[in-house]
Scaffold this active site. Structure first.
Site, PDB file in Angstrom:
ATOM      1  N   ASP A  96       0.931  -1.232   0.023  1.00 22.43           N
ATOM      2  CA  ASP A  96      -0.156  -0.148  -0.001  1.00 22.43           C
ATOM      3  C   ASP A  96       0.836   1.263  -0.149  1.00 22.43           C
ATOM      4  OD1 ASP A  96       0.861  -0.765   2.728  1.00 22.43           O
ATOM      5  OD2 ASP A  96      -0.705   0.787   3.577  1.00 22.43           O
ATOM      6  N   GLU A 154      -0.112  -0.826   5.813  1.00 28.22           N
ATOM      7  CA  GLU A 154       1.153  -0.308   6.714  1.00 28.22           C
ATOM      8  C   GLU A 154       0.841   1.314   6.856  1.00 28.22           C
ATOM      9  OE1 GLU A 154       4.881   1.435   7.996  1.00 28.22           O
ATOM     10  OE2 GLU A 154       3.624   1.699   6.253  1.00 28.22           O
TER      11      GLU A 154
END
EC number: 3.5.1.18
Length: 383
Positions: free
Chosen positions: A76, A141
């Protein structure tokens, strides 16, 4: 085009704004399965924030008795910000002036690509490698991190999985590739303090209690407090206010309460409970009427010098000629979760000057050397 650059560009093209993965992990899984990895998807989170995690492992000839080296990373990326401020499409990898531009170029798709290609080369050169290799990849994250690495760690811990070494691909370098790695991170402890008063007309202060005035001396004391001296690995613990909210917006009303958000970045010289106790003691000394809600973002972790740091330092110097610096500066990372099941956790990746910024980029000249450093770690620890 090198294999590492090609994979990096493929990953950048995927608009994986947290918690979306947009097929990044499927690309990795295909390549890892071709090498003999066993891949497991661990999906978590509510329907409106679905998180994709990948755990992939390839056992060496020593099986579970051998050492296991894991790579941890996140597919991500943070949002782009205003598109009109970018000089090129953030999800179309673009080359300018020796740099590769795109969201995630530095944080951290280049690192993921580098380790995958390093493993491909390593397995080809050492088909009977002794130790085991694993990948722990998440799409949560950059977000709240409630359903990402922490969920994989919980699953691994429940079944007794042991990690000996973990390299996290965070962009740790500063001025040049390899000048800094992170062998630990400070803990993060946040508080939301609400100090209560009595609202009244500002011309009649005797009819109320001004919570801003009452809180100010305590806040000054908290700001001046020396929480610890740090130690050889960590700077002293820091207490910082981030937000103060008080008042109705009117200029003739004493507010009924004031809210203060604050955060500790703390070293191994302090504990969450010890810091909480000292804050409450200061607030109580000033006889404030208050509520205080705490959020522990993560405990500090530290990897002293050992096999992993020595192997990484040697690999960096062999590839770049740079003598690296071990550091614990900066924010938190998923290392705080992995350290619970792995005694040696170190972060290493490309320079971080443009991460989370408009026109994020990585210097192309660092892409394959990064891969070579990762391969050097594999060669030194599990061949």
């Amino acid at each position: 085009m090198t294999a590492t650059l090609a994979l990096t560009e493929d990953l950048i093209r995927r608009r994986s704004v947290t918690p979306a993965d947009e097929g990044c992990q499927a690309v990795l899984e295909t390549r890892l399965k071709a090498l003999g990895f066993t891949c497991e998807a661990i999906v978590s989170g509510p329907d409106d924030f679905r998180v994709t995690n990948l755990w992939a492992v390839k056992r060496g000839t020593q099986g579970t008795d051998g050492k296991l080296l894991a790579f941890a990373g996140h597919t991500d990326v943070v949002p782009t910000g205003p598109l009109e401020q970018w000089n090129s499409d953030p999800f179309e990898p673009t080359h300018r002036d020796g740099r590769l531009y795109g969201r995630g170029a530095a944080d951290m798709k280049t690192s993921i690509a580098g380790f995958v290609v390093a493993v491909e080369e390593f397995v080809k050169a050492h088909p009977a490698h002794a130790g085991s290799i694993a990948f722990l990849i998440t799409s949560d994250e950059e977000g709240p991190a409630h359903d990402g690495t922490i969920k994989v760690v919980e699953a691994l811990k429940a079944r007794g999985e042991r990690l000996d070494y973990c390299v996290i691909g965070e962009p740790t370098s500063v001025d040049t590739l390899g000048d800094m790695v992170k062998n630990g991170r400070r803990g993060s402890l946040s508080g939301k303090l609400v100090v209560k008063g009595v609202q009244c007309h500002i011309a009649y202060p005797h009819l109320g209690r001004n919570p801003i005035h009452e809180a100010a001396p305590a806040l000054a004391e908290l700001a001046a407090e020396v929480w610890d001296q740090g130690n050889e690995y960590f700077p002293p613990t820091s207490w910082q206010m981030s937000n103060i909210h008080g008042g109705t917006g009117a200029t003739n009303v004493i507010p009924g309460h004031v809210t203060i958000d604050f955060n500790f970045r703390f070293s191994t010289a302090s504990t969450p409970e010890g810091l909480k106790s000292r804050v409450h003691a200061i607030l109580d000394k000033h006889k404030l009427e208050y509520t205080l809600d705490w959020t522990l973002g993560g405990e500090p972790f530290l990897t002293p010098r050992g096999d992993l740091s020595d192997a990484l330092s040697a690999a960096i110097e062999a590839e770049t000629g740079v003598k690296t610096e071990l550091s614990t500066t900066g924010g938190t990372s998923d290392g705080r979760f992995i350290a619970k099941i792995c005694p040696q956790v170190i972060e290493f990746g490309p320079p971080n000057a443009t991460i989370h910024k408009i026109d994020e980029n990585v210097e192309v000249r660092f892409i394959d050397p990064l891969k070579n450093v990762y391969r050097g770690v594999l060669e030194r620890l599990i061949a």
